[in-house]
Design an enzyme around this catalytic site. Structure first.
Site, mmCIF file in Angstrom:
data_model
loop_
_atom_site.group_PDB
_atom_site.id
_atom_site.type_symbol
_atom_site.label_atom_id
_atom_site.label_comp_id
_atom_site.label_asym_id
_atom_site.label_seq_id
_atom_site.Cartn_x
_atom_site.Cartn_y
_atom_site.Cartn_z
ATOM 1 N N ASP A 150 0.873 -1.178 0.000
ATOM 2 C CA ASP A 150 0.000 0.000 0.000
ATOM 3 C C ASP A 150 0.904 1.220 0.000
ATOM 4 O O ASP A 150 2.134 1.090 -0.034
ATOM 5 C CB ASP A 150 -0.954 -0.025 1.212
ATOM 6 C CG ASP A 150 -2.285 0.635 0.877
ATOM 7 O OD1 ASP A 150 -2.276 1.810 0.473
ATOM 8 O OD2 ASP A 150 -3.329 -0.028 1.002
ATOM 9 N N HIS A 192 -2.711 2.913 -4.601
ATOM 10 C CA HIS A 192 -2.223 2.442 -3.293
ATOM 11 C C HIS A 192 -0.787 1.909 -3.449
ATOM 12 O O HIS A 192 -0.444 0.855 -2.906
ATOM 13 C CB HIS A 192 -3.110 1.320 -2.739
ATOM 14 C CG HIS A 192 -4.452 1.786 -2.248
ATOM 15 N ND1 HIS A 192 -4.603 2.419 -1.038
ATOM 16 C CD2 HIS A 192 -5.685 1.723 -2.797
ATOM 17 C CE1 HIS A 192 -5.897 2.703 -0.865
ATOM 18 N NE2 HIS A 192 -6.566 2.297 -1.925
ATOM 19 N N GLU A 218 -10.361 2.242 -5.218
ATOM 20 C CA GLU A 218 -10.186 3.662 -4.907
ATOM 21 C C GLU A 218 -9.239 4.431 -5.836
ATOM 22 O O GLU A 218 -8.556 5.354 -5.399
ATOM 23 C CB GLU A 218 -9.719 3.825 -3.442
ATOM 24 C CG GLU A 218 -10.702 3.240 -2.452
ATOM 25 C CD GLU A 218 -10.259 3.337 -1.003
ATOM 26 O OE1 GLU A 218 -11.050 3.830 -0.200
ATOM 27 O OE2 GLU A 218 -9.120 2.918 -0.697
HETATM 28 C C1 ACM Z 1 -11.070 -0.914 0.681
HETATM 29 O O1 ACM Z 1 -11.533 -0.851 1.825
HETATM 30 N N1 ACM Z 1 -10.581 0.172 0.115
HETATM 31 C C2 ACM Z 1 -11.033 -2.149 -0.057
#
Ligand code: ACM
Ligand code: ZN
Length: 741
Positions: free
Chosen positions: A202, A262, A326
């Site tokens: 991440d 991420h 995201e």
């Molecule tokens: C997530 O909670 N962004 C998968």
């Protein structure tokens, strides 16, 4: 001894109940997850130093594992022999291919324990059930001299309802070392979970050694400078060890190599991976980076190809998780390479570019025989080939995914995110107060067959998994207020978030829905806390259970039950928080002011629950917003200034102008408020320094301030300089409101 069979579901429960109901407090009754069929046969088997393990050819490593499981607490190294013969004083292990995969039969009588697994996994689950039939001390790592290892005679036939029974660990935001990951595998396998999803990458850390790209871990695995530097990573040897440890315990480890976002830790290591190539640092605070892997440059795909090649040498699972959640496309929109790619492909949106990205990855991993798993965004955006959608947003996404032909695993934010607090009680999880609580019951009642799912899509529901995100760990705030683990951003806190909810999840994915029963689960869980204690696993101690609360002539009678075997309840009747030295509860309590009563469950001096209490609600003040706290006689001094403090985390939710109201409820004196301060993560960010008095007109007691720099996850505190005017007989409540809302 034959197995008594009942037809199915509910009738089976009734029969089981009638049979087992006769014997009080039997261990066999307490198995979690509840087995499909269990009949007690009235006999007992006693394990002793001469008990032998006879195993069928091929099960040697399992026999050795069982030996290792039984050794520490008993002190006996039982002899294991390859033999199919029926012998007395023995534990027999065999495979019976007519049984379902992961299923097992367990038969215990005075002569022997027989475990038949449908496969090796089934044999292993037979061990886990056997451990649950033994006294809790069997989990202890130290020799238990005074325990008699008696096992109740049973016939169990068991198999899981779902094939995917998982947990996700976010090892990126907080690096959990190899030992904790292996302990976590034990925690999962104790409850027959079989899938560990490692969120390895991440923005805040790259945790997997890739030999071809050493900077991923020499740079990307660390954040901060000097004494504040934290981080770490798994070497390839660590991963081999984890995977082998997991495999023997029927846990597949699925790595998540997140794309296209991420990934700031990767960009910090190799800036050429982003669109603009600007050097960045691994962030020390939680946020979601806008940087993405550049989809326009072939070097991105070369890099990922190399990363996958090394990854697949380490992880045998048929699945690879590619994240996909995201993404914001600002960088792609500005990037000449990405825009060129978009034009060449004739695509209209950047979302379509992400689909292109995912398809390239899918093709890349296909030659290794891997199936991709991704957060539900990747399903939304229309992959060609079948992938597994890990559904986190909502149930609607699950329905869409199945209709589009994808298998799904439910990991819904509202039910299965174990980083969310378990209750809304003040002190539960300070930093995460903006997240709605996910109670034990909510996890237990979750059904992977979600409402509206057409029966024909049922086979596409592979199962469910809990998610333990650790981004809160880097918010830099105090997470919760139970003193022994206060400020502890650590494995102990992960245990706290995990149990008992993992046990509830286990029953949700293992036991048929028709057999699930919340009251029964709570009863069974009562003895499991002792097993967790013995195993050295932390958990959230449940509050005392309220059996009865009745009012008669202005007096309340409160009856409680201790939810943990071997623990005690301690209580107070003066409004002060109880502690491990408060009075022990032994019989129903009578009290005139309900809000003065508080009780906690005490397991040990360092392990106890949040209080059970009955806060008064003030619906008449709802126009002033939400209540953040109260002040009481005990809090103020007569004619002397003190600083009072209330936690406003979760009540301050965004930027804006807020109003705080001090409302007197009773008492002969008034409280003067000589200004308030607002602290964000312990630092003053706003103030209103006028004076007000709680018993005068309300306007005077409205304190206003502006929040201009709100951050998700920040802890907010409100402080007031307060004086009891002429005495301390003053009580009141404080409400907060976002102006114009
Ligand atoms: C997530 O909670 N962004 C998968
Ligand atoms: Zn680009």
């Amino acid at each position: 001894m034959g197995l008594r069979r009942a037809s199915i579901g509910i009738s089976w429960i009734l029969i089981t109940f009638l049979i087992v109901g006769a014997v009080n407090q039997s261990i066999a009754q307490d198995i979690i997850p509840l087995p499909k069929k269990l009949v007690k046969n009235g006999s007992t088997f006693t394990l002793n130093k001469d008990t032998k393990i006879y195993y069928e050819k091929g099960l040697k490593i399992h026999a050795t594992l069982l030996l290792d499981m039984l050794f520490p607490a008993t002190g006996w190294t039982l002899e294991a022999v390859e033999s199919g013969k029926d012998q007395s004083n023995s534990i027999l292990l065999s495979i019976d291919k007519s049984l379902p995969s992961e299923g097992y039969q367990l038969h215990v009588d005075e002569k022997a324990v027989k475990i038949h697994g449908g496969d090796e996994a089934g044999v292993f689950y037979g061990f886990q059930t056997l451990l649950q039939l033994l006294p809790p001390e069997i989990y202890n790592k130290q020799l238990q001299r005074n325990t008699s290892w008696v096992i109740e005679g049973v016939d169990i036939q068991d198999e899981p309802e779902y094939a995917w029974r998982g947990m996700m660990l976010d090892v990126s935001r907080y690096f959990f070392d190899k030992d904790y990951v292996m302990k976590y595998i034990d925690m999962m396998s104790m409850y027959k979970l079989n899938t560990l999803h490692l969120h390895l990458i991440d923005d805040a850390g790259w945790r997997l050694e890739i030999e071809k790209y050493p900077r991923l871990t020499s740079i990307g695995a660390w954040r901060g400078e000097g004494a504040k530097r934290t981080g770490g990573y798994y070497t390839q040897d660590d991963i081999r060890e984890i995977v082998a440890y997991a495999e023997l315990r029927n846990v597949q480890v699925i790595p998540e190599i997140e794309v296209p976002v991420h990934n700031l830790a990767a960009v910090a290591a190799y800036p050429y991976l982003s669109c603009n190539g600007t050097p960045v640092q691994v962030p020390e605070q939680h946020f979601i980076s806008r940087d993405l892997y550049c989809v326009g440059k072939e070097s991105t795909f070369d890099f990922l190809e190399d990363v996958f090649e090394e990854t697949f040498k380490l992880f045998p699972s048929k699945y690879i998780h590619i994240g996909g959640d995201e993404a914001r496309y600002d960088r792609w929109k500005e990037c000449p390479y990405c825009q060129k790619r978009k034009a060449e492909l004739g695509l209209e949106t950047e979302a379509e570019l992400q689909v292109y990205f995912n398809r390239r990855i899918q093709k890349m991993v296909k030659k290794y025989g891997k199936t991709i798993v991704g957060w539900d965004e990747i399903i939304e955006e229309g992959l060609e080939e079948k992938a597994v959608g890990m559904v986190w947003h909502n149930k609607k996404k699950a329905l869409e995914a199945t209709e589009n032909g994808h298998d799904i695993v439910l990991a819904l934010t509202d039910y299965l995110y174990f980083d969310f607090p378990e209750s809304g009680i003040s002190g539960e999880v300070k930093a995460a107060a903006w997240m709605p609580p996910i109670s034990l019951e909510k996890v237990y009642q979750f059904d992977p067959v979600i409402e509206g799912l057409d029966e024909k899509y049922r086979p596409q529901v592979l199962g469910a998994q809990g998610a333990l995100w650790s981004d809160q760990f880097i918010h830099g705030t105090i997470l919760q207020e139970i003193e022994p683990i206060n400020e502890n951003r650590s494995e102990a806190y992960f245990d706290y978030l995990t149990f008992p909810r993992l046990s509830a999840l286990a029953e949700t994915v293992w036991t048929p829905k028709s057999m699930k029963n919340w009251d029964g689960f709570q009863q069974r869980m009562q003895s499991h806390y002792q097993r967790l204690d013995q195993a050295g696993i932390g958990y959230r101690v449940p509050q005392p259970k309220l059996l009865r609360k009745e009012e008669k002539n202005g007096q309340y009678s409160i009856e409680l039950e201790c939810p943990v075997d071997g623990a005690e309840i301690r209580f107070t009747t003066d409004g002060i928080k109880p502690n491990v030295h408060s009075e022990i509860y032994s019989k129903p309590i009578m009290i005139s002011r309900l809000q003065d009563f508080q009780a906690i469950t005490v397991v040990s001096r360092h392990h106890y629950s949040l209080p059970l209490y009955f806060p008064v609600t003030y619906p008449q003040y709802e126009k002033y917003g939400v209540m953040i706290g109260e002040w009481r006689t005990k809090d103020v001094y007569a004619d002397q200034e003190v600083v009072l403090e209330w936690n406003a985390t979760g009540k301050i939710k965004k930027n804006g102008i807020y109003e705080v109201n001090f409302i007197a409820t009773d008492g002969d004196n008034s409280m003067e408020i000589r200004g308030i301060k607002i602290l964000k993560n312990g630092k003053e960010v706003a103030a209103d320094s006028h004076r007000g008095s709680s018993k005068t007109s309300l306007e005077e007691n409205v304190f206003a301030f502006s929040i201009d720099d709100y951050e998700t996850g920040a802890a907010f505190t409100i402080q007031a300089n307060a004086v009891g005017v002429g005495g301390t007989d003053t009580n009141g409540v404080i409400f907060i409101k976002l102006k114009d809302e």
